[in-house]
Enzyme design. Structure first.
Site, mmCIF file in Angstrom:
data_model
loop_
_atom_site.group_PDB
_atom_site.id
_atom_site.type_symbol
_atom_site.label_atom_id
_atom_site.label_comp_id
_atom_site.label_asym_id
_atom_site.label_seq_id
_atom_site.Cartn_x
_atom_site.Cartn_y
_atom_site.Cartn_z
ATOM 1 N N HIS A 121 40.702 9.520 73.222
ATOM 2 C CA HIS A 121 40.939 9.003 74.569
ATOM 3 C C HIS A 121 42.229 8.171 74.609
ATOM 4 C CE1 HIS A 121 36.354 9.140 74.475
ATOM 5 N NE2 HIS A 121 36.636 9.931 75.488
ATOM 6 N N GLN A 169 26.905 16.588 85.211
ATOM 7 C CA GLN A 169 27.369 17.560 84.209
ATOM 8 C C GLN A 169 26.435 17.648 83.015
ATOM 9 O OE1 GLN A 169 31.187 15.371 83.649
ATOM 10 N NE2 GLN A 169 30.928 15.853 81.491
ATOM 11 N N GLY A 195 41.934 16.523 77.195
ATOM 12 C CA GLY A 195 42.073 16.817 75.776
ATOM 13 C C GLY A 195 41.803 18.285 75.480
ATOM 14 N N GLN A 196 42.552 18.820 74.525
ATOM 15 C CA GLN A 196 42.306 20.191 74.042
ATOM 16 C C GLN A 196 40.924 20.296 73.381
ATOM 17 O OE1 GLN A 196 43.921 22.943 74.521
ATOM 18 N NE2 GLN A 196 42.579 24.144 73.179
ATOM 19 N N GLN A 217 37.092 23.264 79.384
ATOM 20 C CA GLN A 217 37.213 22.317 80.498
ATOM 21 C C GLN A 217 38.653 22.266 80.995
ATOM 22 O OE1 GLN A 217 35.242 18.283 80.749
ATOM 23 N NE2 GLN A 217 37.229 17.632 79.991
HETATM 24 P P1 AMP Z 1 34.927 12.485 77.421
HETATM 25 O O1 AMP Z 1 34.868 10.988 77.507
HETATM 26 O O2 AMP Z 1 34.235 13.050 76.234
HETATM 27 O O3 AMP Z 1 34.560 13.152 78.727
HETATM 28 O O4 AMP Z 1 36.451 12.835 77.186
HETATM 29 C C1 AMP Z 1 37.452 12.405 78.083
HETATM 30 C C2 AMP Z 1 38.743 13.140 77.783
HETATM 31 O O5 AMP Z 1 39.135 12.865 76.424
HETATM 32 C C3 AMP Z 1 38.575 14.667 77.885
HETATM 33 O O6 AMP Z 1 39.722 15.215 78.508
HETATM 34 C C4 AMP Z 1 38.470 15.093 76.448
HETATM 35 O O7 AMP Z 1 38.896 16.408 76.208
HETATM 36 C C5 AMP Z 1 39.377 14.089 75.756
HETATM 37 N N1 AMP Z 1 39.033 13.992 74.338
HETATM 38 C C6 AMP Z 1 37.788 13.812 73.811
HETATM 39 N N2 AMP Z 1 37.831 13.842 72.463
HETATM 40 C C7 AMP Z 1 39.130 14.065 72.122
HETATM 41 C C8 AMP Z 1 39.828 14.214 70.886
HETATM 42 N N3 AMP Z 1 39.200 14.152 69.714
HETATM 43 N N4 AMP Z 1 41.170 14.427 70.927
HETATM 44 C C9 AMP Z 1 41.813 14.508 72.113
HETATM 45 N N5 AMP Z 1 41.221 14.366 73.319
HETATM 46 C C10 AMP Z 1 39.904 14.154 73.326
#
Ligand code: AMP
Length: 277
Positions: free
Chosen positions: A34, A58, A144-145, A150
């Site tokens: 993040h 979701q 994030g990739q 998504q």
């Molecule tokens: P989340 O809080 O899991 O919904 O993630 C929020 C954003 O952070 C999303 O766009 C995810 O793809 C990104 N994200 C989560 N984990 C990672 C990671 N390890 N590396 C890069 N981006 C991430």
């Protein structure tokens, strides 16, 4: 850094921002993944808005909504040094007030991979992201990739609904041993933490075949399956070698391909992916 809960207060604070706005939507329990999105947003935009919202729509009925890790105090301490302008932590009641009945759905792309396993997941994601776009009015939004499908689905929604913004997709941040960072890694205890490396190992093995010239996608999928089956704590949900844009499973790999997988380690569901080519 201003932290806001209420919608009306957020609208006022948003209106007071001048210059470009970068949005980083998250569900909190922040980690370096993040933070990498926030740093990039800070480098590219005059203002950065972070949203923290564990979006109930979701999560499927049998998923981990109630036990999803939350620690706002810790999250705020992590982002304070990064120069984030607004942190908005909306409530479920405000995002989905009683009588709520409007949904955004991307069609074909959401039927595959994660969508096939989690049927209502992406409708929840696209709906909340569309609402966050409307409310935050960003110039650029960062994803994030790690959540490859998504990112593809959001890009499609932005094109289809003419949101006036750019989508940036940032690389996966990993632990030193290769495990992709995830808020859900908190659930991994004892031997499960080690077993969780099976996702990274499977992706690496398939990538190695590709590097040696293998272009039959099925051979890559079989390799990933073989490695996951050898880890007795792991239960495979799917492995995939798909077209980057359509997410259709490939026979022969010609252009770029997305290698991805979802695996349960005990009760914890993990996803990961590599891009080939
Ligand atoms: P989340 O809080 O899991 O919904 O993630 C929020 C954003 O952070 C999303 O766009 C995810 O793809 C990104 N994200 C989560 N984990 C990672 C990671 N390890 N590396 C890069 N981006 C991430």
């Amino acid at each position: 850094m201003k932290t806001i809960i209420g919608l009306d207060e957020f609208r006022l604070a948003r209106r007071a921002l001048h210059g470009t706005v970068g949005l980083v939507p998250t569900m909190g329990y922040l980690h370096e993944g993040h933070l990498s999105l926030l740093r990039r947003a800070k480098a590219e935009c005059q203002n950065v808005i972070l949203t923290i919202f564990v979006n109930p729509t979701q999560f499927g009925a049998n998923e981990d909504l109630s036990k999803y890790p939350r620690d706002l105090k810790r999250d705020l301490a992590l982002v304070e040094p990064l120069g984030v302008d607004l942190v908005w932590t909306p409530t479920a009641e405000e995002m989905y007030p009683s009588g709520y009945q409007t949904w955004v759905a991307v069609e074909a792309l959401t039927k595959k991979l994660e969508g096939a396993m989690r049927p209502s997941h992406f409708q929840g994601v696209t709906t909340v992201v569309a609402k966050l776009f409307n409310l935050t009015q960003p110039d650029k939004a960062y994803f994030g990739q790690k959540d490859a499908q998504q990112a593809t689905v959001i890009r499609q929604m932005v094109r289809d609904l003419n949101f006036p913004l750019e989508v940036a997709v940032c690389p996966i941040v990993r632990e030193a041993d290769g495990l992709a960072l995830s808020s859900r890694n908190k659930y991994l205890e004892g031997a499960d933490r080690q077993a969780a490396l099976v996702l990274f190992h499977a992706l690496n093995a398939a990538q190695e075949l590709y590097a040696h010239g293998e272009r039959h996608a099925e051979m890559l999928r079989l390799k990933m399956k073989e490695i996951i089956k050898a880890e007795r704590r792991a239960q495979m949900q799917y492995v995939s070698c798909a077209d980057m844009d359509t997410l259709e499973e490939l026979d022969l790999i010609k252009g770029k391909a997305l290698l991805s997988l979802a695996v349960f380690i005990g009760q914890t569901r993990l996803i990961d992916n590599f891009i080939l080519g």
